[in-house]
Design a protein around this motif. Structure first.
Motif, PDB file in Angstrom:
ATOM      1  N   GLY A 105      47.180  12.776  48.641  1.00 37.17           N
ATOM      2  CA  GLY A 105      47.626  11.519  49.130  1.00 37.17           C
ATOM      3  C   GLY A 105      46.819  10.415  50.544  1.00 37.17           C
ATOM      4  N   ILE A 106      46.090  10.865  50.243  1.00 32.87           N
ATOM      5  CA  ILE A 106      44.825  10.645  50.752  1.00 32.87           C
ATOM      6  C   ILE A 106      43.137   9.622  50.384  1.00 32.87           C
ATOM      7  CG2 ILE A 106      42.949  10.760  53.096  1.00 32.87           C
ATOM      8  CD1 ILE A 106      44.090  13.728  53.323  1.00 32.87           C
ATOM      9  N   GLU A 107      43.358   8.138  50.876  1.00 32.55           N
ATOM     10  CA  GLU A 107      42.676   7.608  50.239  1.00 32.55           C
ATOM     11  C   GLU A 107      41.004   7.508  50.583  1.00 32.55           C
ATOM     12  OE1 GLU A 107      41.497   2.407  50.889  1.00 32.55           O
ATOM     13  OE2 GLU A 107      43.239   3.565  51.995  1.00 32.55           O
ATOM     14  N   LEU A 108      39.582   7.413  49.776  1.00 35.20           N
ATOM     15  CA  LEU A 108      38.847   7.218  50.045  1.00 35.20           C
ATOM     16  C   LEU A 108      38.297   5.972  50.456  1.00 35.20           C
ATOM     17  CD1 LEU A 108      36.150   9.695  50.482  1.00 35.20           C
ATOM     18  CD2 LEU A 108      35.910   9.637  48.075  1.00 35.20           C
ATOM     19  N   ILE A 109      37.500   5.196  50.970  1.00 32.07           N
ATOM     20  CA  ILE A 109      36.017   4.485  51.367  1.00 32.07           C
ATOM     21  C   ILE A 109      35.259   5.174  50.946  1.00 32.07           C
ATOM     22  CG2 ILE A 109      35.721   2.789  52.714  1.00 32.07           C
ATOM     23  CD1 ILE A 109      38.195   2.831  54.518  1.00 32.07           C
ATOM     24  N   GLU A 110      33.832   4.515  50.438  1.00 30.10           N
ATOM     25  CA  GLU A 110      33.225   5.107  50.002  1.00 30.10           C
ATOM     26  C   GLU A 110      31.987   4.173  50.307  1.00 30.10           C
ATOM     27  OE1 GLU A 110      32.498   6.035  45.571  1.00 30.10           O
ATOM     28  OE2 GLU A 110      34.633   5.648  45.691  1.00 30.10           O
ATOM     29  N   ASP A 111      30.904   4.540  51.065  1.00 27.07           N
ATOM     30  CA  ASP A 111      29.923   3.627  50.896  1.00 27.07           C
ATOM     31  C   ASP A 111      28.067   4.609  51.232  1.00 27.07           C
ATOM     32  OD1 ASP A 111      28.075   1.798  53.279  1.00 27.07           O
ATOM     33  OD2 ASP A 111      29.367   2.259  54.887  1.00 27.07           O
ATOM     34  N   SER A 112      27.760   3.486  51.798  1.00 25.58           N
ATOM     35  CA  SER A 112      26.113   4.096  51.415  1.00 25.58           C
ATOM     36  C   SER A 112      25.099   4.248  52.110  1.00 25.58           C
ATOM     37  CB  SER A 112      25.411   3.659  49.933  1.00 25.58           C
ATOM     38  OG  SER A 112      25.414   2.632  49.632  1.00 25.58           O
ATOM     39  N   PHE A 113      24.317   4.278  53.041  1.00 26.29           N
ATOM     40  CA  PHE A 113      22.744   3.549  53.698  1.00 26.29           C
ATOM     41  C   PHE A 113      22.096   2.424  52.976  1.00 26.29           C
ATOM     42  CE2 PHE A 113      21.902   7.395  55.853  1.00 26.29           C
ATOM     43  CZ  PHE A 113      22.549   8.043  56.645  1.00 26.29           C
ATOM     44  N   LYS A 114      22.542   2.193  51.752  1.00 27.70           N
ATOM     45  CA  LYS A 114      21.459   1.144  51.359  1.00 27.70           C
ATOM     46  C   LYS A 114      22.571  -0.150  51.484  1.00 27.70           C
ATOM     47  CE  LYS A 114      18.656  -0.231  48.688  1.00 27.70           C
ATOM     48  NZ  LYS A 114      17.429  -0.766  49.241  1.00 27.70           N
TER      49      LYS A 114
END
Length: 321
Positions: A105-114
């Motif tokens: 039940g945990i949302e994941l935020i995705e990010d990157s160095f780029k």
């Protein structure tokens, strides 16, 4: 041999630091209880929102599993960064991590160095080498990861950022900063976080009293499909931390419980230093990116690295996008 705790099931694990032989169920229960105890001491149970900094490795899965066992998953939100390392960052690992977090039940935020910095870690290393700089990938990676994680914590209005640093990580960091004489950072490694800038989200480490071998075994028992490949930059250029790690492993092997003893004594010393410390003044902000920097610095280490590598024009005087 019977488990020392439940006295019913067959023991599968020997904890050298405690001298106990535990069955699988009691071993996992022991880890959850230690994480909960540390978290309650910090005050995580009273938080409205906690950002989990997850990499996709074993510690990330253990962090999410243990915290969600006693904290409402609606209060947890995960954040992952893709550094941009060829052969190391794999899309399927993120998919697996996202699927597991979703089951909790945990949302994941995705990010990157780029996306967050403008350059992948591979690009940063390429440019720095072309400039003849002798800077390790860990220096680039650690600094920018901390910056992006803190920014994410602010964005979601988190009370805390929880990372998956285990006992081995914590003691290694203590010894490394002792060698470097970095007192300010040392004080921030203690069990009770301090906030030196209004722009910082307090960082906490619920796994800081759990050995790395324990998180590894917990992850295997949990059946997690985690990232097991070591970062290629570690093997190509061993860091001071990796050398300290080998030294501490030798010490722990000869005297089980040594790492826990080091951490306990450090926490006591850090508490005394904090009470006598005059580090109450707000940290200055970088004139380029606007983020907190060290006392006496006009430009933060991250921007300084980009400038030295030729990836940032200091005359633009603009925040990194």
């Amino acid at each position: 041999m019977i488990c020392d705790n439940c006295k019913v099931r067959e023991a599968e694990v020997y904890q050298a630091h405690s001298g106990k032989r535990l069955c699988r169920k009691c071993f996992m229960k022991d880890i959850r209880e230690r994480v909960k105890k540390e978290s309650l001491k910090i005050g995580l149970d009273k938080a409205s929102k906690i950002l989990l900094a997850v990499s996709g490795g074993k510690d990330s899965y253990v962090l999410a599993d243990t915290l969600s066992s006693f904290i409402d998953s609606n209060k947890l939100i995960a954040y992952n960064i893709t550094e941009g390392i060829q052969g190391y960052n794999r899309y399927e690992q993120i998919v697996q991590l996202k699927r597991y977090l979703s089951s909790l039940g945990i949302e994941l935020i995705e990010d990157s160095f780029k996306q967050g910095v403008g350059h992948t870690l591979d690009e940063m290393m390429k440019y720095s080498r072309n400039k003849g700089l002798n800077v390790s990938a860990c220096t680039f990676c650690g600094g920018f990861r901390r910056k992006l994680i803190n920014n994410a914590g602010r964005t979601v209005s988190a009370d805390y950022v929880a990372t998956g640093h285990n006992l081995d990580d914590e003691v290694q960091a203590i010894i490394v900063n002792l060698i470097r004489g970095d007192i300010i950072r040392l004080i921030r490694f203690a069990d009770k976080p301090i906030k030196l800038s209004s722009k910082f989200v307090l960082r906490v480490k619920p796994l800081r009293r759990v050995y790395e071998w324990e998180t590894t075994l917990y992850a295997y028992y949990g059946g997690y499909q985690f990232q097991e490949v070591e970062c290629p930059y570690i093997s190509t250029k061993p860091t001071l931390r990796s050398k300290v790690r080998e030294l501490l492993y030798t010490l722990e092997d000869k005297k089980p419980g040594a790492l826990l003893s080091i951490l306990d004594e450090f926490d006591k010393i850090a508490e005394k230093v904090r009470k006598q410390s005059e580090l109450k003044e707000e940290l200055p902000t970088c004139k380029i990116c606007g983020e907190p920097t060290s006392y006496g610095r006009e430009i933060c280490k991250n921007c300084e690295l980009l400038i030295s590598s030729g990836l940032l024009d200091p005359h633009q005087n603009l925040p990194i996008s």
